[in-house]
Design an enzyme around this catalytic site. Sequence first.
Site, PDB file in Angstrom:
ATOM      1  CE1 TYR A 139      -2.573   3.440   1.148  1.00 16.48           C
ATOM      2  CE2 TYR A 139      -1.225   3.296   3.122  1.00 16.48           C
ATOM      3  CZ  TYR A 139      -2.078   4.001   2.304  1.00 16.48           C
ATOM      4  OH  TYR A 139      -2.423   5.289   2.628  1.00 16.48           O
ATOM      5  CB  ALA A 140       3.497   2.455   2.317  1.00 14.52           C
TER       6      ALA A 140
END
Length: 337
Positions: A139-140
Site C-alpha cells: 500500500y505505502a
Amino acid sequence: MKVLIIGGAGFIGSTIASRCLDEGVEVVILDDLSTGRAEFVDGRTWYEGRSDGGPLIDRIFAEHPGIHAAVGCAAKIVVPESVAAPLYYYNENVVAGLALLGHLLRNGCHRFLFSSSAALYAPGPGITEQAPLAPMSPYARTKAHFEQALEDVTVGTPLRAVSLRYFNPIGADPHGRSGIQVRRPTHALGVMIDKYHAGEPYPVTGTDWETRDGTGVRDYVHVWDLAGAHLAALRRFDTVTSAEGGGAYRVINLGSGTGTTVLELLKAFETVTGRPLPAEHLGRRPGDNAGAYPDIALARELLDWTPALTLEQGIADSLAWYHRRDTVLAPLEGADA
C-alpha cells in the site's frame, strides 16, 4: 470555486466535500462506490464511475465547466489487503491514478491535490518533508510510486500538484453526516471502541519501545481538521505551486505535530468516556515499530494550518459516530461493512 473530488463518497473525501460545501465551495464528486457509500453523496452533485474512466470524466468537465482543481481521494488503503493482493493495489493506486492525470490534462485541469500518506516515511519522530522515503507495505509503496510519477508529470506537462501526507484520521464530521464507513475498523481507536463496548481489555502490544512511556507512538488528526487543510491547499494552490512557493510539485505534511503513545490514547479515551478501560499488556508483534509522527511546520507556513481539534474531540466524535452510523448507513447485503 468549483472542485472535482475523486473518491468523494469515502470517509476522507466526503468530509472534504462537506467542509467545502459548508464554506461556499461548489463540489462535483466522482466515486465508483467500491468502498465509498451512496449515503455520503446523497443530495450532492455526483457521478458513479472509476477514476480512470475517460469518457465519464470528459462528460463531467463538459457538464461542469470552470472546475478549479481536482482532489484525489480514491486510493485503496488497507495494508493487509495490499499484502495479499499487490497487483490489485498497484492497478488501483498507480495505474488508475496515472490514467486520471491524463484525463485531467486532456480536459484542461492543471491543478491536482493528492490526499497522500505519511506511511511513505521510515518510523521516527518529527519527520519533515525532506526525510527519505521508506514505505514498508505494498500500500505505502503504491503511494510512493504514484507520488514519484506525479512529480515527473508536473515537470513535463502543465500540471501542478500538491501532495498532503498524513497518518491516522480519527473523528467524524462534527455534524454527523459521515464517518468511517466500516463497522469493524482495525485501527487503534476503532479497536479500542469495539473493546470498550464489548467489555474486553484493550491489547497494548509492546511496552518496551524507546518512547516516553514505552508504548508505540502514532499520529492522530481529526478528519475535520484534515478537510480544513485540503480546503486551505485548494485556496492557496497557485501560491504554493508557484516558482516562489517551491515549484510545480509540493509535498506538505499534516498531523498533530507531537504524536500520541498507545497509553496516552488509552488515557484520553478514559477521560472522554469517564470509565476505565482495562489494558492487556502483550509483547511486540512481528513488523511493529516504535512509530512516527510528522513535523507540520511547512503546513503552518504555506497553508496557515494547524489542527484545531483535540485528540479528545476526535475520540468523542468517533464514539458519537459509532452510535449514529447504523442510522445513516444502510446494511450492505452479504457483508459486514
